[in-house]
Write an enzyme that holds these catalytic residues in place. Structure first.
Site, PDB file in Angstrom:
ATOM      1  N   HIS A  17      49.367  53.916  69.533  1.00 42.31           N
ATOM      2  CA  HIS A  17      49.973  51.858  70.031  1.00 42.31           C
ATOM      3  C   HIS A  17      50.040  50.826  68.839  1.00 42.31           C
ATOM      4  CE1 HIS A  17      46.338  53.149  73.629  1.00 42.31           C
ATOM      5  NE2 HIS A  17      47.893  52.879  74.229  1.00 42.31           N
ATOM      6  N   LYS A  41      41.241  49.820  88.148  1.00 40.87           N
ATOM      7  CA  LYS A  41      41.053  50.999  86.989  1.00 40.87           C
ATOM      8  C   LYS A  41      39.752  50.102  86.293  1.00 40.87           C
ATOM      9  CE  LYS A  41      44.555  53.187  83.716  1.00 40.87           C
ATOM     10  NZ  LYS A  41      45.686  52.999  82.861  1.00 40.87           N
ATOM     11  N   ARG A  90      55.450  59.004  75.472  1.00 43.21           N
ATOM     12  CA  ARG A  90      55.233  60.335  74.686  1.00 43.21           C
ATOM     13  C   ARG A  90      55.942  61.313  75.135  1.00 43.21           C
ATOM     14  NH1 ARG A  90      49.688  58.487  75.956  1.00 43.21           N
ATOM     15  NH2 ARG A  90      50.704  57.363  77.875  1.00 43.21           N
ATOM     16  N   SER A 129      44.358  57.773  75.372  1.00 45.91           N
ATOM     17  CA  SER A 129      43.091  57.492  75.291  1.00 45.91           C
ATOM     18  C   SER A 129      42.265  57.362  76.521  1.00 45.91           C
ATOM     19  CB  SER A 129      43.016  54.854  75.945  1.00 45.91           C
ATOM     20  OG  SER A 129      43.703  54.831  75.155  1.00 45.91           O
TER      21      SER A 129
HETATM   22  P1  ADP Z   1      48.785  51.732  80.522  1.00 46.55           P
HETATM   23  O1  ADP Z   1      49.526  50.766  80.207  1.00 46.55           O
HETATM   24  O2  ADP Z   1      49.705  52.589  80.938  1.00 46.55           O
HETATM   25  O3  ADP Z   1      47.538  51.913  81.164  1.00 46.55           O
HETATM   26  P2  ADP Z   1      48.111  52.607  77.732  1.00 46.55           P
HETATM   27  O4  ADP Z   1      47.032  51.620  77.314  1.00 46.55           O
HETATM   28  O5  ADP Z   1      47.011  53.886  78.041  1.00 46.55           O
HETATM   29  O6  ADP Z   1      48.095  53.021  79.003  1.00 46.55           O
HETATM   30  O7  ADP Z   1      49.616  52.137  77.024  1.00 46.55           O
HETATM   31  C1  ADP Z   1      50.537  51.244  76.997  1.00 46.55           C
HETATM   32  C2  ADP Z   1      51.508  51.909  76.372  1.00 46.55           C
HETATM   33  O8  ADP Z   1      51.290  52.226  74.915  1.00 46.55           O
HETATM   34  C3  ADP Z   1      51.891  52.966  77.682  1.00 46.55           C
HETATM   35  O9  ADP Z   1      53.632  52.651  77.702  1.00 46.55           O
HETATM   36  C4  ADP Z   1      52.590  53.658  77.058  1.00 46.55           C
HETATM   37  O10 ADP Z   1      53.355  54.946  77.191  1.00 46.55           O
HETATM   38  C5  ADP Z   1      52.208  53.595  75.562  1.00 46.55           C
HETATM   39  N1  ADP Z   1      51.926  54.285  74.353  1.00 46.55           N
HETATM   40  C6  ADP Z   1      50.349  55.057  74.625  1.00 46.55           C
HETATM   41  N2  ADP Z   1      49.784  55.593  73.518  1.00 46.55           N
HETATM   42  C7  ADP Z   1      51.221  56.432  73.159  1.00 46.55           C
HETATM   43  C8  ADP Z   1      51.478  56.818  71.511  1.00 46.55           C
HETATM   44  N3  ADP Z   1      50.447  57.713  70.947  1.00 46.55           N
HETATM   45  N4  ADP Z   1      52.537  56.959  71.403  1.00 46.55           N
HETATM   46  C9  ADP Z   1      54.100  56.111  72.166  1.00 46.55           C
HETATM   47  N5  ADP Z   1      53.396  55.167  73.034  1.00 46.55           N
HETATM   48  C10 ADP Z   1      51.543  55.886  73.827  1.00 46.55           C
END
Ligand code: ADP
Length: 161
Positions: A17, A41, A90, A129
Site C-alpha cells: 500500500h 467485512k 498485484r 494484508s
Molecule cells: P480492499 O480495498 O480490496 O479491501 P486492500 O485494503 O488490501 O483491499 O487494498 C487496497 C488497494 O491496494 C487495492 O487496490 C489493492 O489491490 C491494492 N494493494 C494491496 N496490496 C498491494 C500490493 N502489495 N501492491 C500493490 N497494490 C496493492
C-alpha cells in the site's frame, strides 16, 4: 489542483500500500488515503486504528491526507469534489474484480469518476494484508511486509505482547 482518493480496507497498511501511496503522491497534488468502513467485512483493526497507522506511516508525505468513509465511493468522492480513484494491481486475479468496480463507479457517477491503476512494484507483488495477518497470527516475522510499529500492533492484537 489535481486530487485523488486511494480507498481500501488497509487492515493493516503494508509496504505494498505504501508503495502505491508514495507513487500516487508523486503524480497528484493531493492524495487522500481513505479507510472504507465496510460493515459487510470483519476487520482485525478498527477504522480508527487503521487511520492512526496510516497517518503514522505517511507522516513524511506532506500532500497525503488520511480519512475514512462509509457507503458508496461515488458519493464520498462527489462530496470531496475528487474525480480520480487510485487502486493497485498485484496480479491478473485483482484485475477482474477491479475492472468491474471501476466500470460500475464510472457508470454510477455519470462518467464523473475515473479509476487509475498502479501496478505493484515487483518486490511487493506477493504482499496482502490477509497474508500479513496470517504470518503474525502464527508468530512469523512480518517486518519485511509492514513498518515496525504496525508489526508491533499486529503482535499486540494476536498475542497481547
Ligand atoms: P480492499 O480495498 O480490496 O479491501 P486492500 O485494503 O488490501 O483491499 O487494498 C487496497 C488497494 O491496494 C487495492 O487496490 C489493492 O489491490 C491494492 N494493494 C494491496 N496490496 C498491494 C500490493 N502489495 N501492491 C500493490 N497494490 C496493492
Amino acid at each position: 489542483m489535481k486530487s485523488a482518493i486511494y480507498p481500501g480496507s488497509f487492515d493493516p497498511v503494508t509496504y505494498g500500500h505504501l508503495d502505491v501511496i508514495r507513487r500516487s503522491a508523486n503524480i497528484f497534488d493531493e492524495l487522500t488515503v481513505s479507510v472504507l468502513n465496510n460493515v459487510g467485512k470483519s476487520a482485525l483493526f478498527s477504522v480508527e486504528e487503521r487511520v492512526k497507522m496510516l497517518e503514522e506511516a505517511t507522516k513524511d508525505l506532506s500532500n497525503v491526507k488520511v480519512d475514512s468513509f462509509s457507503g458508496l465511493l461515488i458519493n464520498y468522492a462527489k462530496q470531496k469534489n475528487v474525480h480520480v480513484v487510485i487502486r493497485g494491481l498485484r496480479a491478473i486475479t485483482d484485475f477482474e474484480y477491479e475492472l468491474q468496480i471501476a466500470q460500475t463507479n464510472h457508470k454510477l457517477s455519470g462518467g464523473e469518476l475515473d479509476t487509475m491503476f498502479l501496478t505493484t512494484s515487483l518486490e511487493y507483488a506477493y504482499l496482502s494484508s490477509s497474508s500479513v495477518k496470517e504470518i503474525a497470527y502464527f508468530e512469523g516475522d512480518v517486518t519485511p511486509c509492514v513498518p515496525d510499529f504496525v508489526a508491533k500492533e499486529l503482535y499486540r492484537k494476536y498475542h497481547g505482547t
